[in-house]
Scaffold this motif. Structure first.
Motif, PDB file in Angstrom:
ATOM      1  N   GLN A 272       0.832  -1.202   0.000  1.00  0.00           N
ATOM      2  CA  GLN A 272       0.000   0.000   0.000  1.00  0.00           C
ATOM      3  C   GLN A 272       0.869   1.255   0.000  1.00  0.00           C
ATOM      4  OE1 GLN A 272      -3.901  -0.588   2.419  1.00  0.00           O
ATOM      5  NE2 GLN A 272      -2.321  -1.695   3.535  1.00  0.00           N
ATOM      6  N   LYS A 273       0.570   2.169  -0.889  1.00  0.00           N
ATOM      7  CA  LYS A 273       1.352   3.399  -1.005  1.00  0.00           C
ATOM      8  C   LYS A 273       1.277   4.231   0.267  1.00  0.00           C
ATOM      9  CE  LYS A 273       2.938   3.387  -5.281  1.00  0.00           C
ATOM     10  NZ  LYS A 273       4.381   3.550  -5.613  1.00  0.00           N
ATOM     11  N   LYS A 274       0.103   4.286   0.895  1.00  0.00           N
ATOM     12  CA  LYS A 274      -0.091   5.157   2.048  1.00  0.00           C
ATOM     13  C   LYS A 274       0.594   4.622   3.296  1.00  0.00           C
ATOM     14  CE  LYS A 274      -3.651   7.538   4.743  1.00  0.00           C
ATOM     15  NZ  LYS A 274      -5.093   7.815   4.895  1.00  0.00           N
ATOM     16  N   THR A 275       0.428   3.321   3.568  1.00  0.00           N
ATOM     17  CA  THR A 275       0.925   2.750   4.828  1.00  0.00           C
ATOM     18  C   THR A 275       2.209   1.957   4.673  1.00  0.00           C
ATOM     19  OG1 THR A 275      -0.358   0.712   4.578  1.00  0.00           O
ATOM     20  CG2 THR A 275      -1.442   2.573   5.652  1.00  0.00           C
ATOM     21  N   LYS A 276       2.591   1.647   3.417  1.00  0.00           N
ATOM     22  CA  LYS A 276       3.781   0.838   3.113  1.00  0.00           C
ATOM     23  C   LYS A 276       3.648  -0.616   3.575  1.00  0.00           C
ATOM     24  CE  LYS A 276       5.575   4.676   1.686  1.00  0.00           C
ATOM     25  NZ  LYS A 276       5.517   5.000   0.258  1.00  0.00           N
ATOM     26  N   SER A 277       2.477  -1.004   4.052  1.00  0.00           N
ATOM     27  CA  SER A 277       2.266  -2.379   4.509  1.00  0.00           C
ATOM     28  C   SER A 277       1.788  -3.239   3.343  1.00  0.00           C
ATOM     29  CB  SER A 277       1.244  -2.422   5.646  1.00  0.00           C
ATOM     30  OG  SER A 277       0.015  -1.862   5.242  1.00  0.00           O
ATOM     31  N   ILE A 278       2.084  -4.544   3.421  1.00  0.00           N
ATOM     32  CA  ILE A 278       1.706  -5.478   2.357  1.00  0.00           C
ATOM     33  C   ILE A 278       0.267  -5.925   2.561  1.00  0.00           C
ATOM     34  CG2 ILE A 278       2.176  -7.736   1.330  1.00  0.00           C
ATOM     35  CD1 ILE A 278       5.106  -7.344   2.028  1.00  0.00           C
ATOM     36  N   LEU A 279      -0.503  -5.939   1.484  1.00  0.00           N
ATOM     37  CA  LEU A 279      -1.912  -6.327   1.529  1.00  0.00           C
ATOM     38  C   LEU A 279      -2.138  -7.495   0.571  1.00  0.00           C
ATOM     39  CD1 LEU A 279      -4.817  -5.603   2.543  1.00  0.00           C
ATOM     40  CD2 LEU A 279      -5.021  -4.159   0.515  1.00  0.00           C
ATOM     41  N   TYR A 280      -2.755  -8.552   1.082  1.00  0.00           N
ATOM     42  CA  TYR A 280      -3.167  -9.681   0.253  1.00  0.00           C
ATOM     43  C   TYR A 280      -4.682  -9.548   0.069  1.00  0.00           C
ATOM     44  CZ  TYR A 280       1.417 -11.741   1.147  1.00  0.00           C
ATOM     45  OH  TYR A 280       2.767 -11.981   1.219  1.00  0.00           O
ATOM     46  N   LEU A 281      -5.100  -9.165  -1.130  1.00  0.00           N
ATOM     47  CA  LEU A 281      -6.492  -8.804  -1.362  1.00  0.00           C
ATOM     48  C   LEU A 281      -7.176  -9.805  -2.294  1.00  0.00           C
ATOM     49  CD1 LEU A 281      -8.636  -6.570  -0.866  1.00  0.00           C
ATOM     50  CD2 LEU A 281      -7.821  -5.501  -2.975  1.00  0.00           C
ATOM     51  N   PRO A 282      -8.184 -10.526  -1.793  1.00  0.00           N
ATOM     52  CA  PRO A 282      -8.951 -11.420  -2.676  1.00  0.00           C
ATOM     53  C   PRO A 282      -9.697 -10.587  -3.726  1.00  0.00           C
ATOM     54  CG  PRO A 282      -9.375 -11.905  -0.353  1.00  0.00           C
ATOM     55  CD  PRO A 282      -8.653 -10.601  -0.396  1.00  0.00           C
ATOM     56  N   ILE A 283      -9.644 -11.010  -4.983  1.00  0.00           N
ATOM     57  CA  ILE A 283     -10.311 -10.302  -6.068  1.00  0.00           C
ATOM     58  C   ILE A 283     -11.496 -11.148  -6.536  1.00  0.00           C
ATOM     59  CG2 ILE A 283     -10.053  -9.222  -8.324  1.00  0.00           C
ATOM     60  CD1 ILE A 283      -8.331  -7.947  -6.150  1.00  0.00           C
TER      61      ILE A 283
END
Length: 386
Positions: A272-283
């Motif tokens: 994530q650009k804002k938080t720099k944390s990695i996100l695993y997002l189901p699509i």
């Protein structure tokens, strides 16, 4: 022969290497088992000439004089002399630097926290410069800062300063972190009280309320059925309505971000650009339908989108063509995903994780909106008794 007793100095002068080769001078202060830092805004430059060497000698002399003064202030405090007046003259921007430096990396939402603190520091400096002391921060200062934030322009590495002002939620977030720092300063007896407590409700930013900034399912369908001049932007907006990504993450989304799990489901892995944390997002399959056709040798899914201000202008035209009167911005898509998810039965905790929120309280706003909609629906039933 008398034995010499070595006393460990509570304050030490240290240097920090900068990218330009110079060194920043700061004080490393260790008292009562706690470490603090004071950046002196003094610099040791690279010595190329005799003048450079003399300048560095004068800088070190000044830095050591400040160090000696701080030691005296510390000793006065330890022996019962009041030093609040001295503490109140401390630089608040340096205090933010010290807080960020000492924040444990295992703090929940660490990267987002750091990002917000850096934004607060930037806007405080734009508001009153870098020489802000605790003594300067009173009710008038805070009320003025609230007014400043209302007109302040967005300025990040990703988005150059433009006509786009800070979102209401961002204003609230900056002020909330300022309040947190002042509460900390009060506990540390740097200030006698937190001046935020003296403010009226209208003198401080209010938390953003998404109740008028999300779309219901029928409105999303209307947009999908309405022609739009820029197909990739249309797809990007509808995709965000179905997965909740911020526009900064939509911009940087790559085809290589998509993965398949063991059951054949699609997942997007992104930072994530804002938080720099990695996100695993189901699509979801519905979201996948909005992806454009992949072009050869192009990894950005939606290509190069226009700047945010122009996007919002185009979205307003699209909304008008679809017969939607709400103020449509790209961030509305994120609110839409949250409210649709909760409306159709998703748990609050799950939605919080899908949105990448560090604090579930942020997501709670959407649940409150849905509950109010349900209450209004119940109250709209007419009387059955004459």
């Amino acid at each position: 022969m008398k034995k010499q007793i070595k006393v460990k100095e509570p304050i030490r002068l240290r240097t920090k290497k900068l990218s330009n080769g110079n060194e920043s001078l700061y004080l490393d202060i260790y008292t009562d088992g706690k470490r603090d830092y004071e950046f002196l805004k003094l610099y040791i430059i690279q010595e190329r000439t005799k003048e450079d060497k003399e300048k560095n000698a004068q800088t070190l002399k000044l830095a050591n004089a400040i160090k000696s003064k701080r030691i005296v202030e510390l000793q006065n405090e330890e022996h019962g002399f009041k030093t609040n007046s001295i503490k109140s003259k401390a630089n608040f921007i340096n205090y933010i630097d010290s807080f960020v430096e000492n924040l444990p990396k295992d703090t929940k939402g660490y990267n987002g926290y750091i990002c917000t603190m850096q934004g607060l520091k930037y806007h405080l400096s734009k508001y009153k410069g870098e020489n802000i002391t605790f003594k300067d921060i009173d009710r008038k200062f805070l009320a003025g800062f609230t007014e400043y934030l209302k007109a302040a322009k967005v300025s990040t590495k990703a988005v150059k300063e433009s006509d786009r002002t800070l979102a209401q939620g961002t204003q609230w977030n900056y002020f909330n972190k300022l309040n947190l720092l002042l509460n900390k300063a009060e506990r540390e007896e740097i200030i006698p009280f937190n001046p935020v407590d003296r403010l009226e409700k209208g003198e401080r930013p209010q938390r953003a309320d998404p109740r008028c900034t999300f779309l219901v399912l029928d409105e999303v369908k209307k947009l999908a059925d309405t022609p739009f001049r820029m197909d990739k932007l249309k797809r990007a907006f509808l995709f965000a309505c179905l997965c909740g990504l911020r526009i900064s993450d939509v911009r940087s989304l790559q085809w290589s971000s998509f993965q398949q799990d063991s059951k054949g489901n699609t997942i997007a892995k992104l930072t994530q650009k804002k938080t720099k944390s990695i996100l695993y997002l189901p699509i979801s399959p519905e979201a996948l339908k909005q992806l454009p056709q992949k072009e050869n040798n192009v990894d950005l899914v939606f290509g190069k989108l226009p700047d945010n201000s122009y996007i919002d202008k185009l979205l307003k035209i699209w909304a008008k063509d679809a017969g939607i009167t709400k103020n449509l911005t790209f961030h509305v898509s994120r609110h839409t995903f949250a409210t649709l998810s909760i409306t159709y039965g998703a748990e609050l905790y799950t939605v919080s994780k899908l949105l990448g929120h560090a604090d579930i309280k942020t997501t709670q706003i959407y649940a409150d909106v849905i509950n109010e909609k349900k209450r209004n629906a119940v109250n709209s039933i007419p009387s059955i008794i004459d």
